[in-house]
Design a protein around this motif. Structure first.
Motif, PDB file in Angstrom:
ATOM      1  N   GLU A 159      78.386  37.982  33.138  1.00  0.00           N
ATOM      2  CA  GLU A 159      77.401  37.874  34.226  1.00  0.00           C
ATOM      3  C   GLU A 159      77.676  38.939  35.286  1.00  0.00           C
ATOM      4  N   GLN A 160      77.673  40.198  34.833  1.00  0.00           N
ATOM      5  CA  GLN A 160      78.046  41.298  35.706  1.00  0.00           C
ATOM      6  C   GLN A 160      77.105  41.445  36.902  1.00  0.00           C
ATOM      7  N   ARG A 161      75.809  41.233  36.685  1.00  0.00           N
ATOM      8  CA  ARG A 161      74.860  41.404  37.790  1.00  0.00           C
ATOM      9  C   ARG A 161      75.103  40.353  38.870  1.00  0.00           C
ATOM     10  N   ALA A 162      75.409  39.125  38.450  1.00  0.00           N
ATOM     11  CA  ALA A 162      75.696  38.078  39.428  1.00  0.00           C
ATOM     12  C   ALA A 162      76.944  38.423  40.233  1.00  0.00           C
ATOM     13  N   LEU A 163      77.979  38.906  39.553  1.00  0.00           N
ATOM     14  CA  LEU A 163      79.204  39.285  40.241  1.00  0.00           C
ATOM     15  C   LEU A 163      78.942  40.410  41.244  1.00  0.00           C
ATOM     16  N   GLN A 164      78.112  41.373  40.836  1.00  0.00           N
ATOM     17  CA  GLN A 164      77.788  42.494  41.714  1.00  0.00           C
ATOM     18  C   GLN A 164      77.023  42.010  42.947  1.00  0.00           C
ATOM     19  N   LYS A 165      76.050  41.114  42.756  1.00  0.00           N
ATOM     20  CA  LYS A 165      75.257  40.599  43.870  1.00  0.00           C
ATOM     21  C   LYS A 165      76.129  39.809  44.847  1.00  0.00           C
ATOM     22  N   ILE A 166      77.087  39.059  44.317  1.00  0.00           N
ATOM     23  CA  ILE A 166      77.982  38.297  45.186  1.00  0.00           C
ATOM     24  C   ILE A 166      78.806  39.248  46.053  1.00  0.00           C
ATOM     25  N   ARG A 167      79.288  40.344  45.458  1.00  0.00           N
ATOM     26  CA  ARG A 167      80.088  41.306  46.219  1.00  0.00           C
ATOM     27  C   ARG A 167      79.263  42.021  47.276  1.00  0.00           C
ATOM     28  N   GLN A 168      77.950  42.070  47.114  1.00  0.00           N
ATOM     29  CA  GLN A 168      77.080  42.774  48.049  1.00  0.00           C
ATOM     30  C   GLN A 168      76.667  41.905  49.246  1.00  0.00           C
ATOM     31  N   GLN A 169      77.100  40.663  49.279  1.00  0.00           N
ATOM     32  CA  GLN A 169      76.751  39.792  50.401  1.00  0.00           C
ATOM     33  C   GLN A 169      77.344  40.352  51.697  1.00  0.00           C
ATOM     34  N   PHE A 185      66.587  33.658  38.946  1.00  0.00           N
ATOM     35  CA  PHE A 185      66.536  35.067  38.533  1.00  0.00           C
ATOM     36  C   PHE A 185      67.256  36.023  39.480  1.00  0.00           C
ATOM     37  N   GLU A 186      67.300  35.708  40.766  1.00  0.00           N
ATOM     38  CA  GLU A 186      67.723  36.692  41.770  1.00  0.00           C
ATOM     39  C   GLU A 186      69.074  37.315  41.464  1.00  0.00           C
ATOM     40  N   TYR A 187      70.037  36.507  40.991  1.00  0.00           N
ATOM     41  CA  TYR A 187      71.380  37.009  40.772  1.00  0.00           C
ATOM     42  C   TYR A 187      71.604  37.520  39.351  1.00  0.00           C
ATOM     43  N   PHE A 188      70.563  37.476  38.540  1.00  0.00           N
ATOM     44  CA  PHE A 188      70.767  37.799  37.130  1.00  0.00           C
ATOM     45  C   PHE A 188      69.820  38.876  36.601  1.00  0.00           C
ATOM     46  N   LEU A 189      68.782  39.227  37.372  1.00  0.00           N
ATOM     47  CA  LEU A 189      67.809  40.217  36.919  1.00  0.00           C
ATOM     48  C   LEU A 189      67.545  41.238  38.014  1.00  0.00           C
TER      49      LEU A 189
END
Length: 281
Positions: free
Chosen positions: A67-77, A202-206
């Motif tokens: 779930e790389q996109r989710a991990l990336q979005k979390i780091r961008q908070q 979808f927000e954290y995965f697409l």
């Protein structure tokens, strides 16, 4: 002692209490956690057992390496944020892990100092409280209905079904099917659904383009009049900034939810306010 005798005993006790202390006693009776063991629902126990089992099988953050996109979005908070799955980790579990030094609620703003700030927590699963609210106070009787949980991840919505929240007597007869597929290939399923659940779907995965594609497909296929959508966050928040081909007001109407019907005392009202219910027009 039967109910009638117990009721009379309680009233008698109240009658012997000093009048000045009655308000404090009643407040304690309404808010104490001392009765939790007496009022614990077996359905809660079933779901807690599922969570206990899953915690042993998943990494602590409950986010897989894929779930790389989710991990990336979390780091961008904008503030340091960690994923703490609300189904796996309730407040009591988090407190225990913090006491053991395995988890923290805070981060240091200046390394080595005592200046700390609360960590941001984010979850892609419903908590037990949220599941109970949805099944007991948001959705109608689901007997004979088709419920679709898009982006199920750990399957908490399905566990809620199997824990008897839906059919207390006949839950063993509920048919569950898990599909690993692109939602944009599931037109017939969406067209048949009576209830669709989407939790931070979808927000954290697409990417935004992929989100727009998925939402346009859902809107095109979810047209069964009277079918229901349960979403977190609201559709308005989910669709902001995306290229969507329809006005929400021509597709669905929102049904207001009464948060005061929730029977538990210790509720996260802010979390419940993120749950929205819509009816397809």
């Amino acid at each position: 002692m039967d109910f009638g005798s117990a009721r009379r005993a309680v009233l008698q006790l109240l009658g012997t209490t000093a009048p000045a202390d009655v308000p404090a006693l009643l407040h304690w009776m309404r808010t104490t956690r001392d009765f939790d063991e007496l009022t614990r629902d077996n359905r809660d126990a079933v779901l807690k057992n599922v969570a206990d089992d899953l915690r042993c099988r998943l990494p602590p953050e409950a986010v897989l390496g894929s779930e790389q996109r989710a991990l990336q979005k979390i780091r961008q908070q904008p503030e340091p944020t960690v994923h703490v799955d609300a189904f796996l980790y309730d407040e009591d579990v988090i407190d225990s892990l913090c006491e053991e030094g395995k988890m923290s609620r805070n981060f240091c703003t200046v390394c080595g100092s005592h200046r700390t700030a609360p960590l941001g927590f984010i979850s892609h699963s419903f908590s037990l409280m949220e599941l109970k609210f949805i099944y007991l106070h948001v959705l109608p009787d689901l007997s004979g209905k088709l419920l679709v949980d898009i982006g199920s991840r750990l399957g908490t919505v399905l566990y809620g079904v199997k824990s008897s929240f839906v059919l207390p007597v006949l839950h063993e007869l509920i048919l569950l099917q898990v599909l690993h597929a692109d939602i944009c290939t599931q037109g017939p399923l969406l067209q048949s659904a009576d209830v669709i659940v989407m939790n931070n779907v979808f927000e954290y995965f697409l990417t935004e383009a992929e989100q727009a594609r998925a939402w346009n497909y859902i809107i095109q296929n979810v047209r069964k009049q009277g079918s229901l959508l349960v979403t977190v966050p609201s559709l308005q928040d989910s669709l902001v900034g995306l290229e969507i081909n329809v006005q929400l007001s021509s597709w669905v109407e929102e049904i207001p939810l009464d948060l005061d019907v929730y029977p538990e005392r210790d509720i996260d009202r802010e979390a419940l306010e993120q749950i929205h219910l819509y009816k397809v027009l």
